[in-house]
Motif scaffolding. Sequence first.
Motif, PDB file in Angstrom:
ATOM      1  N   GLN A  21      41.109  40.729  35.169  1.00  0.00           N
ATOM      2  CA  GLN A  21      42.172  40.813  36.164  1.00  0.00           C
ATOM      3  C   GLN A  21      42.503  39.412  36.652  1.00  0.00           C
ATOM      4  O   GLN A  21      41.626  38.550  36.707  1.00  0.00           O
ATOM      5  CB  GLN A  21      41.703  41.650  37.352  1.00  0.00           C
ATOM      6  N   PHE A  24      40.692  39.362  42.103  1.00  0.00           N
ATOM      7  CA  PHE A  24      39.862  40.461  42.605  1.00  0.00           C
ATOM      8  C   PHE A  24      40.039  40.509  44.111  1.00  0.00           C
ATOM      9  O   PHE A  24      39.647  39.584  44.820  1.00  0.00           O
ATOM     10  CB  PHE A  24      38.401  40.264  42.198  1.00  0.00           C
ATOM     11  N   LEU A  29      40.026  46.947  45.341  1.00  0.00           N
ATOM     12  CA  LEU A  29      38.900  47.578  44.639  1.00  0.00           C
ATOM     13  C   LEU A  29      38.417  48.813  45.398  1.00  0.00           C
ATOM     14  O   LEU A  29      38.091  49.837  44.787  1.00  0.00           O
ATOM     15  CB  LEU A  29      37.768  46.573  44.440  1.00  0.00           C
TER      16      LEU A  29
END
Length: 163
Positions: A21, A24, A29
């Motif tokens: 990705q 982050f 998440l």
Amino acid sequence: MILSLIVAADENNGIGINGNQPAFISADLKRFKSITQGNTIVMGRKTFEALPKGALPNRRNIVLTRQHDFRADHCEVIHSPGEIDNICQPGEKVFVIGGGEIYRHFLTRAGHIYQTLIHHTFSEIDTWFPEISEEEWTVEGREGPFRDVKSGYSFSYIDWVRI
């Protein structure tokens, strides 16, 4: 089967840099976990191999790959997008989590897209999410922008539903 896509993308629909990705974001998440937990996730082999601990817990993990000898602990492996119909039940919530080629395979079948839009353009991007056509999709909900303290990136959540 209720098929949705879930993705974090930059302003140019960029989703990957060298198999990872581009950013982050902790809140993203957590949102990903809350949406997908207890449900089925479908991913390509490269996305699976990018997961730091392998199969994601508390989810049914399905890996789509052309490699017929591929095996992954705690995952079901399929070799064509159509096989999903043979192994998922009516009403089962299925989330496609990447990567780019896998999103393209399932975009026309999805009814919902959960997008985290990162308000940044990453120059190193080598993998993209398909364009979301506003003739086929409409925004069902939008939250943000928010700022991730650790990375400094601003981001928004956009939930799309097929028209």
